[in-house]
Design an enzyme around this catalytic site. Structure first.
Site, mmCIF file in Angstrom:
data_model
loop_
_atom_site.group_PDB
_atom_site.id
_atom_site.type_symbol
_atom_site.label_atom_id
_atom_site.label_comp_id
_atom_site.label_asym_id
_atom_site.label_seq_id
_atom_site.Cartn_x
_atom_site.Cartn_y
_atom_site.Cartn_z
ATOM 1 C CB ALA A 6 -0.876 -0.015 1.253
ATOM 2 N N GLY A 51 0.439 -5.123 0.786
ATOM 3 C CA GLY A 51 -0.705 -5.098 -0.121
ATOM 4 C C GLY A 51 -0.382 -5.732 -1.467
ATOM 5 C CD GLU A 54 -2.787 -7.573 2.494
ATOM 6 O OE1 GLU A 54 -2.376 -6.420 2.290
ATOM 7 O OE2 GLU A 54 -3.534 -7.895 3.431
ATOM 8 C CD GLU A 57 1.227 -5.750 5.217
ATOM 9 O OE1 GLU A 57 2.060 -6.652 5.458
ATOM 10 O OE2 GLU A 57 0.488 -5.744 4.217
HETATM 11 N N1 3HC Z 1 4.597 3.567 0.099
HETATM 12 C C1 3HC Z 1 5.079 4.783 -0.227
HETATM 13 N N2 3HC Z 1 6.362 5.028 -0.509
HETATM 14 C C2 3HC Z 1 7.192 3.964 -0.497
HETATM 15 C C3 3HC Z 1 6.759 2.679 -0.180
HETATM 16 C C4 3HC Z 1 5.391 2.485 0.127
HETATM 17 N N3 3HC Z 1 4.897 1.279 0.406
HETATM 18 N N4 3HC Z 1 7.813 1.840 -0.242
HETATM 19 C C5 3HC Z 1 8.862 2.591 -0.589
HETATM 20 N N5 3HC Z 1 8.495 3.871 -0.750
HETATM 21 C C6 3HC Z 1 9.354 4.998 -1.177
HETATM 22 C C7 3HC Z 1 10.460 5.284 -0.179
HETATM 23 O O1 3HC Z 1 10.021 6.151 0.822
HETATM 24 C C8 3HC Z 1 11.521 5.896 -1.061
HETATM 25 O O2 3HC Z 1 11.138 7.232 -1.285
HETATM 26 P P1 3HC Z 1 12.261 8.368 -1.470
HETATM 27 O O3 3HC Z 1 13.058 7.955 -2.667
HETATM 28 O O4 3HC Z 1 11.470 9.595 -1.645
HETATM 29 O O5 3HC Z 1 13.067 8.355 -0.212
HETATM 30 C C9 3HC Z 1 11.351 5.154 -2.378
HETATM 31 O O6 3HC Z 1 10.032 4.584 -2.336
HETATM 32 C C10 3HC Z 1 12.346 4.029 -2.596
HETATM 33 O O7 3HC Z 1 12.344 3.192 -1.452
HETATM 34 P P2 3HC Z 1 13.698 2.583 -0.843
HETATM 35 O O8 3HC Z 1 14.733 3.649 -0.743
HETATM 36 O O9 3HC Z 1 13.309 1.860 0.387
HETATM 37 O O10 3HC Z 1 14.113 1.581 -2.013
HETATM 38 P P3 3HC Z 1 14.806 0.163 -1.893
HETATM 39 O O11 3HC Z 1 15.008 -0.301 -3.271
HETATM 40 O O12 3HC Z 1 15.964 0.212 -0.948
HETATM 41 O O13 3HC Z 1 13.724 -0.792 -1.183
HETATM 42 C C11 3HC Z 1 11.543 -1.764 -0.845
HETATM 43 C C12 3HC Z 1 12.525 -1.114 -1.847
HETATM 44 C C13 3HC Z 1 12.103 -3.131 -0.386
HETATM 45 C C14 3HC Z 1 10.239 -1.966 -1.560
HETATM 46 C C15 3HC Z 1 11.373 -0.845 0.397
HETATM 47 O O14 3HC Z 1 11.064 0.459 -0.063
HETATM 48 C C16 3HC Z 1 10.282 -1.267 1.328
HETATM 49 O O15 3HC Z 1 10.498 -2.139 2.154
HETATM 50 N N6 3HC Z 1 9.097 -0.628 1.245
HETATM 51 C C17 3HC Z 1 8.030 -0.819 2.175
HETATM 52 C C18 3HC Z 1 7.313 -2.110 1.922
HETATM 53 C C19 3HC Z 1 6.157 -2.212 2.887
HETATM 54 O O16 3HC Z 1 6.265 -1.993 4.075
HETATM 55 N N7 3HC Z 1 4.984 -2.597 2.356
HETATM 56 C C20 3HC Z 1 3.814 -2.717 3.157
HETATM 57 C C21 3HC Z 1 3.084 -1.421 3.168
HETATM 58 S S1 3HC Z 1 1.704 -1.418 4.266
HETATM 59 C C22 3HC Z 1 0.509 -2.271 3.437
HETATM 60 O O17 3HC Z 1 0.724 -2.780 2.377
HETATM 61 C C23 3HC Z 1 -0.804 -2.299 4.126
HETATM 62 C C24 3HC Z 1 -1.769 -3.257 3.488
HETATM 63 O O18 3HC Z 1 -1.710 -4.483 4.133
HETATM 64 C C25 3HC Z 1 -3.160 -2.741 3.548
#
Ligand code: 3HC
Ligand code: NAI
Length: 684
Positions: free
Chosen positions: A62, A101, A104, A124
């Protein structure tokens, strides 16, 4: 250009999402996916659907920036339901990461194919949440509770190979041919009479041992202590077993809504963005030319030098390690080998990888071997005269343009740089102990440090898996500087009547892994203490004089048994009482709240001073330092975020109230006071 587009490949509808950088499932992507599913349903020529991400990755989850904002339709759970309800089979074609997500969505698809390098996970929990689009209900149905629980509760991703073995992936396809292979797969399954629907499956959850949940709680109790989300994850997975799908989904939603509006998740989301913000350096162009780093020199093979060297060896970078004498050099190299061999024993490295890393290490007694290094990191004794002498010498030997770095904990980088003819190439790289394990790296920017040097070190930090934060030149930089007022107040508190074990306990209860006196015992009370010159002028002097040196000899503030279990020493309590009486300190009963305020509020104040003096670029950088280098509990978001949640007005009030009892060195930050007065925050 819309973020989601569709095109036909014969009778397969290919749905492409391209939302850089990580294909987060923001509103536009959700709307695009919902539209695409309508197109698939209404076009009779479509027999199957493939969902694929363009760019770096399949969906990484998400869009975290949307949390806390008014919801935009359609929600992710509805999109996943829509995909799953499709009469035509839907295939998720996964590369990069299918996270949160994203996974999911894939679970809503009837089939999943992935390239070998893909990673799949539900992270998450790391954001203080649980999977909120059906993940806690569908994943156990697809791979069983025993496999789903650790994935959901740890948040760690698994490889495509592990996912295939667990039944999460139907087929691993070619690394360079994901889309055509997924289309071929879709065509293959299109003729089947029915397709697996995750929410309707019961085969993997029927007969689940009800004891599995409590066992899991017990086995992971230590790791999960303090965090709210893991328990909510466990309850949601239990609901998948105990309740019909629709009711389980309601339970998941209810738990998700509670977490997403709570302080812990706000803090953990702050930590996620803080870590990424820390990599951005003020005043340096993003496209600045970096200095290639192929060979690194390390000076000093002691506690720090060895660990620092391992970071580079593990990343495949050549290391030249220089010592004064053969014995410490051999000892240092021996420790590196032993560390690698221990990792191999635990199955995390092959013997070949150990030898590969060791082959890249060149131990030597000659400074001349550093001549062609691109970066030299000094990790010799913490003494300005020694450092100055060493840098003067390095300057004459190491090739022009190479970076000269110091691992000093406190000393002035500008004074060190002044000993060279290349102050623009001098920088502080402050690693934390053990340097091969701890992820924090403070990068100390001297007054004359060049932009390319700074940017190169930042990029290098990422390469060796560190979380880097830029600090300015001041005593102790960010982390150790903030430790000083806490230690000062801890010492004062015990003289004023707070038992030292109570002081430790208050910090343990707050969530720190260790209190200040346990930490002192661990580090060794005699660090920097000298028997000949000791004058009994502090508690530490008195303890060392009685041969209480800390954990190393089983006696410090605490007495330690052979298993390192500790009991507060009555002898030490007596020494403190006597010393307090001699120093004219009145002892009184001090409550836990006062202890907490006096330990933590001065740290927040020091953080504010650091900001005021521009020694940190932003408040969230300070949080990153304390979260990753000093065990500040993650669920509170670090000292500055925590202060925001307490309320800066309350912090200032507490400091003013406690001022008469506090160490005289305390100085209120003007920034903290003004922010408190205007009802402001550090993190906006
Ligand atoms: N939402 C918004 N922005 C995100 C994001 C997300 N899910 N994931 C990454 N970004 C942004 C980062 O903030 C960063 O922004 P910036 O360049 O402005 O600083 C940019 O994307 C690149 O991210 P990274 O520097 O972390 O890039 P990497 O290549 O090192 O890593 C990744 C990529 C492994 C995908 C890492 O970004 C990550 O772990 N992201 C989060 C994944 C996550 O937690 N997903 C679950 C979200 S909650 C959810 O899905 C709820 C659902 O169940 C309803
Ligand atoms: P250490 O005493 O374990 O190692 C220092 C090594 O440097 C010794 O092996 C010594 O023989 C060698 N040495 C001394 N002078 C030398 C010279 N001129 N040329 C080559 N080698 C020389 O010290 P430690 O703990 O590794 O600390 C090194 C530096 O790292 C210090 O500046 C310290 O403040 C800093 N630091 C230490 C941390 C810790 O927890 N120990 C944490 C972060 C930084």
């Amino acid at each position: 250009m819309p973020v989601v587009t569709t095109h036909k490949d014969g009778d397969v509808l290919v749905v492409v999402s391209d939302n850089p950088p990580v294909n987060a499932l923001g509103a536009a992507v959700r709307q695009g996916l919902a539209e695409a599913m309508k197109t698939a349903a209404s076009d009779d020529s479509v027999k199957a659907v493939v969902i694929v991400g363009h760019g770096r990755t399949f969906f990484a989850g998400a869009d975290i920036t949307e949390f806390g904002k008014p919801p935009v339709e359609p929600g992710l759970p509805e999109v996943v339901d829509l995909i799953e309800a499709s009469a035509k089979p839907v295939v998720a074609a996964i590369h990069g990461t299918a996270l949160g997500g994203g996974l999911e969505v894939a679970l809503g698809c009837h089939y999943r194919v992935a390239v070998p390098s893909a990673k799949l996970g539900l992270p998450e929990v790391k954001l203080g949440l649980l999977p909120g689009a059906g993940g806690t209900q569908r994943l156990p149905r697809v791979i069983g509770v025993e496999a789903a629980l650790p994935m959901i509760v740890s948040g760690d991703p698994i490889s495509a190979k592990t996912a295939e073995a667990a039944g999460l992936i139907d087929r691993i396809v070619g690394e360079g041919s994901l889309e055509p292979d997924a289309i071929a797969f879709a065509r293959e399954v299109a003729s089947r009479s029915d397709h697996p629907v995750s929410s309707k499956r019961t085969d993997k959850i029927s007969g689940t041992d009800p004891g599995v949940f409590d066992r899991f709680r017990q086995e992971n109790a230590r790791r999960l202590k303090g965090f709210e989300a893991p328990e909510a994850c466990i309850q949601a997975v239990k609901a998948a077993v105990d309740l019909p799908f629709a009711e389980g989904l309601n339970k998941e939603r209810e738990l998700f809504m509670k977490l997403v509006s709570g302080t812990q998740s706000a803090a953990l989301r702050h930590n996620f963005f803080a870590e990424r913000a820390a990599t951005k350096i003020d005043g340096i162009a993003a496209d600045i030319q970096l200095i290639p780093i192929k060979k690194v020199g390390i000076l000093g093979a002691g506690t720090m030098g060895g660990g620092i060297g391992m970071n580079f060896l593990s990343a495949g970078i050549e290391v030249v390690m220089v010592e004064r004498e053969q014995a410490p050099l051999d000892r240092g190299v021996g420790v590196i080998r032993k560390n690698y061999e221990n990792t191999a024993k635990r199955g995390r490295l092959t013997p070949d990888q150990v030898e590969g890393a060791m082959a890249k290490l060149k131990p030597t007694l000659s400074y001349d071997d550093l001549a062609d290094c691109d970066l030299v990191i000094e990790a010799v004794f913490e003494n300005m005269d020694v450092k100055k002498e060493v840098f003067g010498r390095l300057d004459t030997i190491v090739k022009p343009g190479a970076i000269l770095a110091s691992n000093t904990s406190y000393l002035n980088i500008d004074q060190i740089a002044a000993m060279t003819r290349r102050p623009e190439s001098v920088i502080g790289l402050h690693f934390f102990s053990p340097a091969n394990v701890m992820r924090l790296l403070e990068i100390v920017r001297g007054a004359r440090t060049g932009g390319a040097v700074l940017a190169t070190c930042m990029a290098l930090a990422k390469k060796i898996g560190k979380i880097a934060v830029v600090a300015g030149v001041c005593d102790g930089f960010i982390g150790n500087r903030m430790l000083t007022p806490r230690q000062r107040e801890a010492n004062k508190l015990i003289l004023q009547g707070a038992p030292f074990d109570r002081v430790d306990q208050v910090l343990l209860d707050f969530g720190f892994p260790m209190g200040p006196f346990q930490m002192a015992d661990l580090a060794g009370l005699d660090l920097g203490w000298n028997k000949e010159t000791s004058k009994g002028a502090s508690i530490r002097d008195l303890l060392c004089e009685r041969d209480r040196r800390g954990q190393k000899n089983g006696r410090g503030f605490y007495d330690y048994d052979e298993k390192r279990n500790r009991t507060p020493s009555p002898e030490v309590q007596q020494i403190i009482r006597e010393f307090a009486a001699e120093s004219g300190e009145d002892q009184r009963e001090i409550g836990d709240q006062e202890i907490l305020e006096r330990l933590l509020y001065p740290m927040v104040n020091e953080g504010a001073l650091i900001l005021e003096e521009h020694m940190a670029q932003r408040a969230s950088d300070i949080d990153v330092v304390w979260l990753n280098g000093y065990g500040w509990p993650a669920w509170t978001g670090g000292p500055m975020f925590w202060a925001d949640t307490v309320g800066l007005g309350k912090v200032v009030e507490g400091l003013e109230k406690n001022a008469p009892h506090m160490d005289k060195a305390f100085r209120m930050s003007a920034l903290l006071k003004s922010k408190a007065a205007e009802g402001g925050r550090f993190n906006t």
